[in-house]
Design an enzyme around this catalytic site. Structure first.
Site, mmCIF file in Angstrom:
data_model
loop_
_atom_site.group_PDB
_atom_site.id
_atom_site.type_symbol
_atom_site.label_atom_id
_atom_site.label_comp_id
_atom_site.label_asym_id
_atom_site.label_seq_id
_atom_site.Cartn_x
_atom_site.Cartn_y
_atom_site.Cartn_z
ATOM 1 N N GLU A 184 0.898 -1.271 -0.229
ATOM 2 C CA GLU A 184 -0.124 0.054 -0.039
ATOM 3 C C GLU A 184 1.072 1.140 -0.113
ATOM 4 O O GLU A 184 0.614 2.378 0.772
ATOM 5 C CB GLU A 184 -0.981 0.077 1.150
ATOM 6 C CG GLU A 184 -2.193 -1.037 1.397
ATOM 7 C CD GLU A 184 -3.219 -0.618 2.145
ATOM 8 O OE1 GLU A 184 -2.916 -0.139 3.254
ATOM 9 O OE2 GLU A 184 -4.165 -0.748 1.962
ATOM 10 N N GLU B 76 -6.850 -8.178 -0.758
ATOM 11 C CA GLU B 76 -7.160 -8.083 0.692
ATOM 12 C C GLU B 76 -8.550 -7.878 0.768
ATOM 13 O O GLU B 76 -9.111 -6.492 1.248
ATOM 14 C CB GLU B 76 -6.175 -7.091 1.269
ATOM 15 C CG GLU B 76 -4.817 -7.188 1.718
ATOM 16 C CD GLU B 76 -4.098 -6.267 2.554
ATOM 17 O OE1 GLU B 76 -4.896 -5.522 3.312
ATOM 18 O OE2 GLU B 76 -3.029 -6.075 2.359
HETATM 19 C C1 LIG Z 1 -7.663 2.518 5.596
HETATM 20 C C2 LIG Z 1 -6.929 1.426 5.812
HETATM 21 C C3 LIG Z 1 -5.281 1.993 5.566
HETATM 22 C C4 LIG Z 1 -4.642 1.006 6.325
HETATM 23 N N1 LIG Z 1 -4.449 -0.437 5.511
HETATM 24 C C5 LIG Z 1 -4.911 -1.425 6.309
HETATM 25 S S1 LIG Z 1 -5.884 -1.473 7.731
HETATM 26 C C6 LIG Z 1 -5.688 -3.379 7.991
HETATM 27 C C7 LIG Z 1 -5.033 -3.766 6.855
HETATM 28 C C8 LIG Z 1 -3.546 -4.235 7.114
HETATM 29 O O1 LIG Z 1 -2.843 -3.360 7.892
HETATM 30 C C9 LIG Z 1 -2.955 -4.602 5.871
HETATM 31 O O2 LIG Z 1 -1.608 -4.960 6.099
HETATM 32 C C10 LIG Z 1 -2.517 -3.546 4.907
HETATM 33 O O3 LIG Z 1 -1.908 -3.882 3.730
HETATM 34 C C11 LIG Z 1 -4.061 -3.136 4.848
HETATM 35 N N2 LIG Z 1 -4.868 -2.754 5.883
#
Ligand SMILES: CCCC/N=C1\SC[C@@H]2[C@H](O)[C@H](O)[C@@H](O)CN12
Length: 649
Positions: A185, A263
């Site tokens: 991300e 995911e």
């Molecule tokens: C709005 C969400 C942004 C942060 N991303 C998240 S919160 C839960 C999940 C895990 O952390 C996962 O590891 C992230 O890649 C995506 N995600």
């Protein structure tokens, strides 16, 4: 079939088999852009995958969890590789026991699951510092997740160890890894440093070759900065999101090839002090079915969440610092204790409409055990064990130093100074710029005075005589795993102020609590003659046998406040009964000795114990206990006004 068996078969059958059996040199997993699909060994393939993190499950339970995932109808498992779990110090690598990534890859093979690997270097995952090692912060100006030369040097060094070990496990080399994610991300991270992403892509190609499918994953808002030419773009979203709209956005980056949700959220994470998160079964299964109807490949995050044992939880920053709970149950299809849930069976039913699911029942929930109540005895105040907790003695500095500056990555550090004049009237004790990272337990001459907490509790009022010992035990609650800046330094970030005096001349005691807890607490360890008062940071323990064959169980600490638990020397994680929503800690049966042997439980209670220091083991978890809502105080610590009263204490 072993090659030597093939030789005795009739030649025609032999010829047929060699055409059917994938050979190492014909094994392939590729994107077929002409038909918007994957091809596995040349045949159309769609993965239905689930996330399971080996670093959140005791090694002895890996096979059980993976088998249940296979029996749920999955054909792949997705997992991260946390850099900080395998390189605890620069140049020191650990792939042993519960860190044996390759044993886990083998278990996945035995479970007939392909692997989607996500080695980072940053992984988020609500894991400590998002998987980045805290020792990176010993260079305080390092710019994490950028092309900062210091950061890239550490990344290169790590991947030049890890990726060659991964290479033989790639699918086309005879292994089970079909694809590998670059970063995580990245589009959600403000830096947006494309030379960093290009560096990573080049490094992965150089060390893994050009056959392995490399991909990126971002939320819808992150595609612009998270995607990169040459890496297959995938996306993440949950049941409540608009799949049609999001996949249409993804098509702007991948006009052809299979749609992939890397995911798909089956549940969600929990923060201390916030309500327990769940996602409904109908919402999860409806979204899954809609994606499978489109022919998309899907990874469900999480399929089995597990536990943040020890100090491994991370934290988020949403207006304030939000540490993640010890349980990573995630309301996932397989519960934290490894039990199939109704959500699993509903998902299995959906998958069966699109591809074959293994015949046969799933294993039933594991046996559970109740025990207690057990009374714990007071071993002593933490200060009474200082010589054993910090055998190398304190570090002296005019101003307080951070955990990172003294090479203490996790856990606790004691800061000590002496009052240079008598404070007869209660004076405000506080740390400027919200500088308590993250919780401080304050003692004057060994007497517990109260707590300061990052964003939540900014001051106490103290008195003390000239020469009195002022002790501040600092707890690192886990470094930010997501947010604008993961350089989340821990400790007293500024010199505290008492009244009008800036306190200087500090002794720092990095505490090796885990080393001490492996010892028993014979009273002879206690040097201090004064009676040990049950207040402030104090050790309690007891021993206990289990009855009959025992089972998984859930430690319940009614009336306790906050602290850390060890069972037979294993750091089970943090408890925060007073804050919630988690009220019990999962205790896997393999942590306990069989009937006839004595188990040892040790608690470090940081604040206050119940009148009767007892604990219980329940046969079910309590993850949605009453939450003592906490409110944000005025962030300007300079304001002398008493912050809003907390209902959380
Ligand atoms: C709005 C969400 C942004 C942060 N991303 C998240 S919160 C839960 C999940 C895990 O952390 C996962 O590891 C992230 O890649 C995506 N995600």
């Amino acid at each position: 079939m072993a090659p030597q068996k093939l030789l005795c078969l009739p030649s025609l059958l032999l010829l047929l088999l060699t055409r059917l059996l994938p050979q190492a040199d014909t094994r392939s997993f590729v994107v077929d852009r002409d038909h918007d699909r994957f091809l596995l060994d040349g045949a159309p393939f769609r993965y239905v995958s689930g996330s399971l993190h080996y670093f959140r499950v005791p090694r002895v339970l890996w096979a059980d969890r993976l088998f249940k995932m296979r029996m749920s109808g999955l054909n792949a498992v997705q997992f991260y590789v946390p850099w900080n779990y395998h390189e605890p110090e620069p140049g020191v690598y650990n792939f042993n026991a519960s860190r044996d990534l390759f044993a886990f890859l083998k278990e996945a093979t035995l479970a007939n699951l392909l692997v989607i690997l996500r080695p980072g270097p940053y992984i988020c995952a609500e894991w400590e510092m998002g998987g980045l090692p805290a020792w990176l912060l010993r260079k305080p100006k390092i710019r994490l997740r950028t092309s900062d030369p210091d950061f890239l040097a550490a990344v290169d060094s790590w991947f030049k160890v890890l990726l060659p070990k991964i290479h033989p496990w790639l699918y086309h080399n005879g292994g089970n890894i079909i694809s590998i994610q670059v970063e995580n991300e990245y589009g959600s991270y403000g830096a947006c440093d494309m030379s960093y992403m290009r560096h990573l892509a080049g490094l992965f190609r150089a060390l893994l070759g050009d056959k392995i499918l490399l991909f990126t994953t971002d939320g819808p808002e992150g595609l612009k900065c998270g995607s990169l030419q040459g890496l297959y773009t995938t996306i993440d979203f949950g049941p409540a999101d608009n799949m049609t709209k999001i996949f249409a956005l993804l098509r702007k980056y991948e006009p052809r090839g299979p749609l992939v949700n890397s995911e798909y959220y089956t549940g969600w994470l929990d923060y201390w002090g916030q309500n327990h998160s769940t996602r409904s079964v109908p919402a999860v299964t409806k979204g899954l079915e809609n994606m499978l109807k489109l022919g998309a490949s899907v990874n469900m995050y999480m399929f089995h969440g597990g536990t943040n044992f020890g100090y491994w939880n991370g934290a988020d920053e949403k207006g304030r610092f939000l540490p993640i709970t010890t349980s990573y149950d995630y309301d996932a299809p397989i519960s934290e204790a490894g039990d199939p849930t109704p959500k699993l069976f509903a998902i299995r039913n959906v998958i069966s409409k699109f591809q074959e699911v293994p015949l046969g029942p799933l294993p039933p929930p594991s046996p559970k055990m109740m025990l207690g109540p057990l009374s714990l005895h007071l071993d002593g105040n933490l200060l009474a064990f200082l010589d054993f907790l910090c055998p190398q003695g304190p570090i002296h500095s005019i101003l307080p130093m951070t955990f990172e500056a003294v090479n203490q990555d996790h856990g606790y550090m004691l800061y000590r100074t002496y009052l240079i004049h008598t404070v007869s009237e209660p004076a405000q004790f506080w740390v400027p710029n919200n500088g308590v990272h993250d919780r401080a337990y304050v003692m004057v001459d060994g007497v517990f005075q109260g707590v300061l907490e990052r964003n939540m509790k900014h001051n106490l009022f103290l008195t003390g005589k000239k020469g009195a010992k002022l002790d501040v035990l600092l707890e690192n609650m886990g470094r930010l795993s997501f947010g604008s800046n993961s350089s989340d330094f821990k400790g007293l970030l500024e010199p505290p102020i008492l009244g009008q005096t800036v306190l200087t001349q500090w002794l720092m005691f990095p505490l090796k609590v885990d080393n001490l807890v492996k010892w028993r607490f014979p009273n002879q360890l206690l040097k201090s003659s004064h009676p040990q008062t049950p207040s402030g940071p104090t050790f309690y323990s007891t021993t206990f046998p289990i009855l009959d064959s025992g089972g998984d169980t859930f430690l319940f600490l009614p009336g306790w406040t906050k602290g850390q638990v060890w069972i037979n020397g294993f750091n089970l994680g943090r408890y925060w009964t007073k804050r919630g929503p988690q009220q019990t800690l999962y205790v896997p049966r393999p942590l306990l000795f069989p009937r006839g042997a004595l188990n040892k439980i040790t608690l470090l209670e940081l604040e206050n114990v119940p009148l009767r220091p007892q604990i219980q083991f329940l046969d079910r978890p309590i993850l949605n206990g009453t939450v003592h809502k906490t409110h944000i105080c005025s962030l300007s610590a300079e304001s002398a006004s008493e912050p809003m009263e907390l209902s959380g204490h």
